[in-house]
Design an enzyme around this catalytic site. Structure first.
Site, PDB file in Angstrom:
ATOM      1  N   HIS A   1       0.826  -1.218   0.000  1.00  0.00           N
ATOM      2  CA  HIS A   1       0.000   0.000   0.000  1.00  0.00           C
ATOM      3  C   HIS A   1       0.856   1.263   0.000  1.00  0.00           C
ATOM      4  O   HIS A   1       1.919   1.302   0.615  1.00  0.00           O
ATOM      5  CB  HIS A   1      -0.962  -0.002   1.197  1.00  0.00           C
TER       6      HIS A   1
ATOM      7  N   HIS B   1      -4.877  -8.736   5.114  1.00  0.00           N
ATOM      8  CA  HIS B   1      -5.041  -7.328   4.729  1.00  0.00           C
ATOM      9  C   HIS B   1      -4.681  -7.182   3.246  1.00  0.00           C
ATOM     10  O   HIS B   1      -5.425  -6.587   2.464  1.00  0.00           O
ATOM     11  CB  HIS B   1      -4.145  -6.474   5.615  1.00  0.00           C
TER      12      HIS B   1
ATOM     13  N   ASP C   1       0.048  -3.552   8.841  1.00  0.00           N
ATOM     14  CA  ASP C   1      -1.414  -3.436   8.961  1.00  0.00           C
ATOM     15  C   ASP C   1      -2.083  -4.789   9.221  1.00  0.00           C
ATOM     16  O   ASP C   1      -3.236  -5.000   8.864  1.00  0.00           O
ATOM     17  CB  ASP C   1      -2.009  -2.829   7.679  1.00  0.00           C
TER      18      ASP C   1
ATOM     19  N   HIS D   1      -0.155   2.043  12.294  1.00  0.00           N
ATOM     20  CA  HIS D   1      -1.128   3.142  12.370  1.00  0.00           C
ATOM     21  C   HIS D   1      -1.537   3.430  13.811  1.00  0.00           C
ATOM     22  O   HIS D   1      -1.627   2.518  14.625  1.00  0.00           O
ATOM     23  CB  HIS D   1      -2.402   2.814  11.578  1.00  0.00           C
TER      24      HIS D   1
HETATM   25 FE    FE Z   1      -1.598   1.329   6.072  1.00  0.00          FE
HETATM   26 ZN    ZN Z   2      -2.358  -1.173   4.301  1.00  0.00          ZN
END
Ligand code: FE
Ligand code: ZN
Length: 254
Positions: A57, A113, A132, A170
């Protein structure tokens, strides 16, 4: 020994810079942006050995090309994602070990994910960099994999030593905790953890790292066997995977 620097960037991402002082080897994990990383490297007079990605990502690979060009580091990522990780030149497989100076970094595949998601586990430093896949009181959304895949991936992380520090990518902890309380309101450990989290966020402080021990005690995605949780989502006696799948669905609409 391992120095770990946490860099908050964008809305809620964390970049990690890890440094092994004996060898001087340094790695950056999931750099979304380059400039704060370059600033730290300059300040500390560290040169970048590796850039490690957990998945493809953009908020995890955004600075790959620039950092490789500027520092000459090697870019390592999952072999599964070789066609979609910018500037990758070292492909990693599940179970492989990567050396940062004298420290061994274990690659653990955690699809869910994304299909190529991997995490970096350094047992000698009791540290897990999990991107993630696992969050404080939460887990990643299912963008590519199935609930079953992510569930299996989380079982691997659940089995790590309890004192392992969990460095996720995150700052989602407060919202995750609100969801956790909505499905397991009678968990006293969770209630107290949320009080600490709310206090930290009021002061704009990070809630990361947590530990495997804290996650086992309060992360609903690791707690399918909790009677209070099962009762609150009306799934008493269902399989762990069925409960996990329902939790993931409920969190998506929370
Ligand atoms: Fe992320
Ligand atoms: Zn991600």
């Amino acid at each position: 020994m391992l120095d770990i620097i946490q860099l908050p960037v964008l809305e809620n991402n964390y970049i990690y810079i890890i440094h092994e002082p004996e060898s001087g080897d340094t790695a950056v994990i999931d750099p979304a942006v380059a400039s704060p990383v370059l600033e730290i490297l300059q300040q500390k007079k560290w040169s970048l050995t590796y850039l490690l990605n957990t998945h493809h990502h953009w908020d995890h690979v955004g600075a790959n090309t620039e950092l490789k060009q500027t520092t000459g580091c090697r870019v390592a990522a999952s072999i599964v994602d070789q066609s979609r990780i910018p500037a990758v030149d070292k492909l990693l497989q599940d179970g492989e070990q990567l050396l940062l100076g004298g420290l061994s970094i274990e690659i653990i595949a955690t699809p869910g994910h994304t299909l190529g998601h991997i995490v970096y586990y350094i047992s000698a430093a009791q540290a897990l960099f999990c991107g993630d896949t696992l969050f404080a009181m939460g887990c990643g959304r299912l963008f590519e994999g199935s609930a079953e895949q992510l569930w299996h991936s989380l079982q691997k992380l659940k089995a790590l030593p309890k004192n392992t520090r969990v460095y996720c990518a995150h700052e989602y902890t407060q919202n995750n905790g609100q969801f956790a309380l909505s499905v397991e309101p009678d968990n006293v450990y969770l209630q107290h953890r949320m009080e600490r989290i709310n206090q930290l966020r009021r002061n704009h402080l990070t809630t990361i790292p947590s530990s495997i021990e804290e996650e086992l005690a309060s992360n609903p995605f690791l707690r399918e066997d909790s009677p209070n949780l099962q009762q609150h989502i009306n799934m008493q006696g269902e399989s762990a995977l069925a409960i996990f799948t329902e939790l993931r669905r409920l969190k998506d609409i929370f």
